[in-house]
Design an enzyme around this catalytic site. Sequence first.
Site, PDB file in Angstrom:
ATOM      1  N   SER A  74       0.847  -1.183   0.000  1.00 32.70           N
ATOM      2  CA  SER A  74       0.000   0.000   0.000  1.00 32.70           C
ATOM      3  C   SER A  74       0.885   1.235   0.000  1.00 32.70           C
ATOM      4  CB  SER A  74      -0.902   0.018   1.239  1.00 32.70           C
ATOM      5  OG  SER A  74      -1.557   1.275   1.295  1.00 32.70           O
ATOM      6  N   GLU A  75       0.535   2.195  -0.870  1.00 31.64           N
ATOM      7  CA  GLU A  75       1.370   3.395  -0.946  1.00 31.64           C
ATOM      8  C   GLU A  75       1.215   4.295   0.276  1.00 31.64           C
ATOM      9  OE1 GLU A  75      -1.009   2.411  -3.094  1.00 31.64           O
ATOM     10  OE2 GLU A  75      -1.810   4.071  -4.267  1.00 31.64           O
TER      11      GLU A  75
END
Lengths: 228, 223, 459
Positions: free
Chosen positions: B51-52
């Site tokens: 996940s960024e």
Amino acid sequence: MAARKVYASSENALADVFSGATLLIGGISQYGIPKTLINALADKDISELVCVFSPCSEFGAFPLTALDPLLKRGQISRLITAFPFYQNTGSLIESQWSSGNLSIEVIPQGLLSEKLRAGGAGLGGVFTPVGIGTSWSTRYETQEIDGRQCLFLEALRGDFALVRAQQSDNLGNLIYKGMERNWGPVMAMAADITIAEVTDIYDAGDLDPELIITPGIFVNRLIQSGQS
Amino acid sequence: MLEDKERLPREVVAMRVAKELPDGGYVNLGIGIPTLVSTFVSDESMVFYHSESGVLNCGPLADEDSQDIDLINAGGQFLATVPGMAFFSSVDGFAMIRGGHVDVTVLGAHQVSAKGDLANWMLPERGVGNIGGAMDLAAGAKQVIVAMEHTDRTNNSKIVDECTFPITGKECVSLIVTDVAVMEPTHEGLVLKEIAPGWDVDEVQSITLAHLIITDDVKEYEL
Amino acid sequence: MLDKKVLSLDELAFKVAREIRPGNVVAVGHGMADVIGKRLSSAPDAWIIDGYGGLISTHGASKSSKDKQGSSFHGVSDVASIMHGGHVDIAIVEAGEITASGDIVSLSTLSTAGLLAPGWSVDLLDNPRRVIAVAKHFNSMGESVLKSNCTVNPDGIGCVDMIITDIAVLEIGDNGFVLKELVDGWDIDDLTADGSIHIESSQSITDGEVDKEEETELSKLYDTGVAAMSDLPDGATVMIDGFAGPGGMPHYLLVSLRDHGAKELTIIGNTAGIARVVNFGTPAGKQAIDHTLLIDNGQVSKAVASYPVSPSASRPTAFELAYRRGDVELELVPQGTLAERLRSGGAGISAFFTPTGVGTLIAEGKQSRIIKGKEYILEKGLRADFCIIRGYKADKLGNVIYKGTSRNFNPVMAPAADITIVEVDEVVEVGTLEPDEIVTPGIYIDRIVIRPKDFSPYE
């Protein structure tokens, strides 16, 4: 199942390393050298390796380098480094270079690091003013960026990276110890296959997620090695 | 009217996409249908989610009573703690994406073209939009899968010959999974691979603005 | 010559240490420079960065503490960022040759049989505020390190400020070498065999005994957020951390910036304030403070962001409304490009080629290039005057750790601004944070503010 990144031996982990491959080898001086993997590589019947390793010996130090097992077998044909040898100390790198068996590409240490980081981060390359005005300006393409001359450093990647860490979990998350960190994080990013030799391999969940320096996404294979 | 014809629910679209995730692969899921995909990955398969927001190996959402603002996914949902997580900064998170370390991203879209152009960051009538991490994912992930409804709210085909909305990435989509079909953008055009139960090829073509290449091996949706 | 006194490494290190001011970041190169770097513990509250990735704090060293408290460990790429990014006050390099105009060839470059391999030297010499060359005055052939011309291409041009050898201390003045100190028993004429090299003699040549300066205690800790940004001017560019939600957002400093009142700001961040409207990453029933505070107060004239507006057109943010009114400008940047531009700003990278945005509106007007068959566009480094970030804990030297996904842009922004202010829950004693645990080293943090215990990040 989570243990699929953990290989039983260096031989297994290095099975597909081929002649002519570009290897990024971590470690500086005595810190963070993946000795077990290097020794296992020396047992393989491969040659014409391109090695990124820097510096090759600590300046003014005894001429031995971590690459000696590979050099002795004549497995390296090209070396990319910021510092290959201290002249006239009897280093294998110097003798193989002067006899024409080894080619050496010199890149200042920080610029080499930026080239590898660009490779690992998916950039085509970076422009930096570092080295402008020196003879390095003539060895690279230069371009003016916002009124300042810059060198162009094209991204550099390896087929394999060999790094050393103190701890990992079986998902490949790595923690280094002190000055052993050096090239580990950037080289692990910049290779197609990253192989880490690790003193202690734990189950997932046993490491504090805040302390992980190289996340497992950058690490493909692990071997346990008791070197201290 | 085909507009009223029954289509697959979002969960089934997600289930179909889940089949595409490689065992041992690193996957980034976008917002919307893509978020549902992780629910349908088989237990035998090991998939690691990136996940960024700055976390790797993230998993299920947190219970309502253990929500922590310091542990979220890129959609702002609270995550549960799972073994083997790693936290990292935004610059490392995107180095992972652009550096080719993310195997698959699943994204939603406003439009996808027959050649795989993706438009998902701005609706022109609004005049402003959010790019977020979408352009990096489109350019950097090894494989970009789009999971979306086949048509928009006003029944316009979201699959087009050329995107009319501003694009997120050029020729980046390798597979489109909608609520009526699975399609593969290629240099030759859009190849129809699978269709939803109860639909026929002509019906799918009639609600699709791009020309579909029909081969002999069009199958029913494989779950 | 052989029987005359020369300085020991300890004496040499003492002379180098004299040049270091509290808070200085000192980068040491190979060989003698590295050896000297390990002997600089008498330099008060300095940071010594070596080529191995150790960032050694000398804090407390003068109190004969052995475990260099406040130190941290980093990778080679972090060391390169520190050197290239202009974060070094003093670089110490072992010289092989130095000219009167301050050109230098490091000894490592000279010792590689014509390969001119510089190790770290080129990186070290590029961007420090001051360069001190250290050397044995005469090499094994008896040749002086002071030259009329370098015999090979220099690693640094006109960059040397001071030369400390085992027999003399010299500076580079407008007319060349100026002798400042000479070890007893040596004569100015001994310093070079080459008659063409002129050495000016300073009025006050000493044998090197100097009075010790009084140590001054530096403090990065400020009582309030407003006090920490009192010099933030109108028109400033300010980086504001936060992914989108309250995690990792410096709420207290945002309120301080509103109270401070600076106008015409350019703000750089992932969003331009969406948390308040869409409750992104916000506990149910709460409304988080975000950039909206500054927009509503009319302080912002431009935003640089990747996710500037609400995901839902029907719930516009204060920024979107201001944008529609034409009150604010927007520079839209993909998130990874934003992160990379910030990293570049802090790491001395002027520009980079990225594949992100190729073929899109983002690519318009930008240089593009095909490299190894793949297309890239050129994006530029980004810096700011001020940066406000959110840490979990800091020590008094400014070493910071974060919590979970609240790390996001914080460590990326910290090196990219002239003044970086961190808001933390707690300031701990130096030595409390483990050297392997520190994410942002104190060299990147200028000011520390503790979020008041009774402060709520929610409205």
